[in-house]
Scaffold this motif. Sequence first.
Motif, mmCIF file in Angstrom:
data_model
loop_
_atom_site.group_PDB
_atom_site.id
_atom_site.type_symbol
_atom_site.label_atom_id
_atom_site.label_comp_id
_atom_site.label_asym_id
_atom_site.label_seq_id
_atom_site.Cartn_x
_atom_site.Cartn_y
_atom_site.Cartn_z
ATOM 1 N N PHE A 47 37.430 38.174 39.631
ATOM 2 C CA PHE A 47 36.298 37.866 40.510
ATOM 3 C C PHE A 47 35.116 37.366 39.687
ATOM 4 O O PHE A 47 34.458 36.374 40.056
ATOM 5 N N ASN A 51 33.273 33.669 40.080
ATOM 6 C CA ASN A 51 32.018 33.726 40.830
ATOM 7 C C ASN A 51 30.816 33.843 39.891
ATOM 8 O O ASN A 51 30.516 34.939 39.401
ATOM 9 N N ASN A 59 25.937 37.112 46.762
ATOM 10 C CA ASN A 59 27.371 36.924 47.017
ATOM 11 C C ASN A 59 27.776 37.948 48.068
ATOM 12 O O ASN A 59 27.922 39.135 47.780
ATOM 13 N N THR A 60 27.939 37.499 49.282
ATOM 14 C CA THR A 60 28.183 38.407 50.403
ATOM 15 C C THR A 60 29.649 38.834 50.534
ATOM 16 O O THR A 60 29.967 39.676 51.368
ATOM 17 N N VAL A 61 30.522 38.243 49.726
ATOM 18 C CA VAL A 61 31.912 38.723 49.674
ATOM 19 C C VAL A 61 31.972 40.015 48.874
ATOM 20 O O VAL A 61 32.601 41.001 49.274
ATOM 21 N N GLY A 62 31.294 40.029 47.745
ATOM 22 C CA GLY A 62 31.271 41.208 46.899
ATOM 23 C C GLY A 62 30.372 40.996 45.704
ATOM 24 O O GLY A 62 29.997 39.863 45.391
ATOM 25 N N HIS A 63 30.010 42.067 45.025
ATOM 26 C CA HIS A 63 29.148 41.956 43.858
ATOM 27 C C HIS A 63 29.305 43.186 42.970
ATOM 28 O O HIS A 63 29.790 44.236 43.405
ATOM 29 N N GLU A 132 35.273 48.664 49.968
ATOM 30 C CA GLU A 132 34.459 47.997 50.977
ATOM 31 C C GLU A 132 33.392 48.949 51.486
ATOM 32 O O GLU A 132 33.652 50.128 51.707
ATOM 33 N N HIS A 141 31.180 44.257 52.914
ATOM 34 C CA HIS A 141 31.378 43.527 51.660
ATOM 35 C C HIS A 141 31.949 44.473 50.619
ATOM 36 O O HIS A 141 32.032 45.691 50.848
ATOM 37 N N LEU A 142 32.348 43.928 49.479
ATOM 38 C CA LEU A 142 32.991 44.708 48.429
ATOM 39 C C LEU A 142 31.994 45.097 47.344
ATOM 40 O O LEU A 142 31.150 44.293 46.945
#
Length: 203
Positions: A47, A51, A59-63, A132, A141-142
């Motif tokens: 990731f 990214n 980053n709204t998928v994960g951070h 999550e 998100h993650l």
Amino acid sequence: MTPFERIPAGDGRLVASDDLAVAAEHLAIAAVTSSEAAQHRDEVVAFVAANPDAAHRANTVGHLTGSALVVDASGERTLLMLHRKLGRWFQPGGHADGDTNLPAVALREAQEETGIDDLAVIVPAIDIDIHEVRPPKEGPHLHLDTRYLVLAPPGALEHANEESLALRWVTEDELDELDPPVDDSTRRLVHRGLAVARELRAG
């Protein structure tokens, strides 16, 4: 045996960084022992490589996040917090917010969320987890969480901040007394962290 090292607050090695290569290095050297943690490390490494904003909430998928398993001077108890937003017992931790020096993130969060002075972070990381979260008013998100052992001094006095409803020192055997119950990921971290703390005391 992994050569663990104690780094106190204020040490130059804990200076903030915005270089994702720093995060990647900390991930690469993490002293993970479970298959779950090893798999999560591989996924977080991938990731981060894909990214450029992996350390930012944008980053709204994960951070990236950093967590601290705070252990008392006896090496037998850890300090968990009843998270106000999520309503569950967790170790202190939080968002990297652009800082890729992950042990520094973990120590900062431990200081802010426990109020304990003179904490020290142990490197390398002892666990990595992906989970999550569904905070109020935010999309799911993650959290890509790198987890460190943090040692409290003798006689440490904790003071909760606005992030938590309660703080509680517990042994591993006392995890079952917590309500709501802790999840498997937290149990894995507590087991690993207390084992490393005992190893350090014996060494």
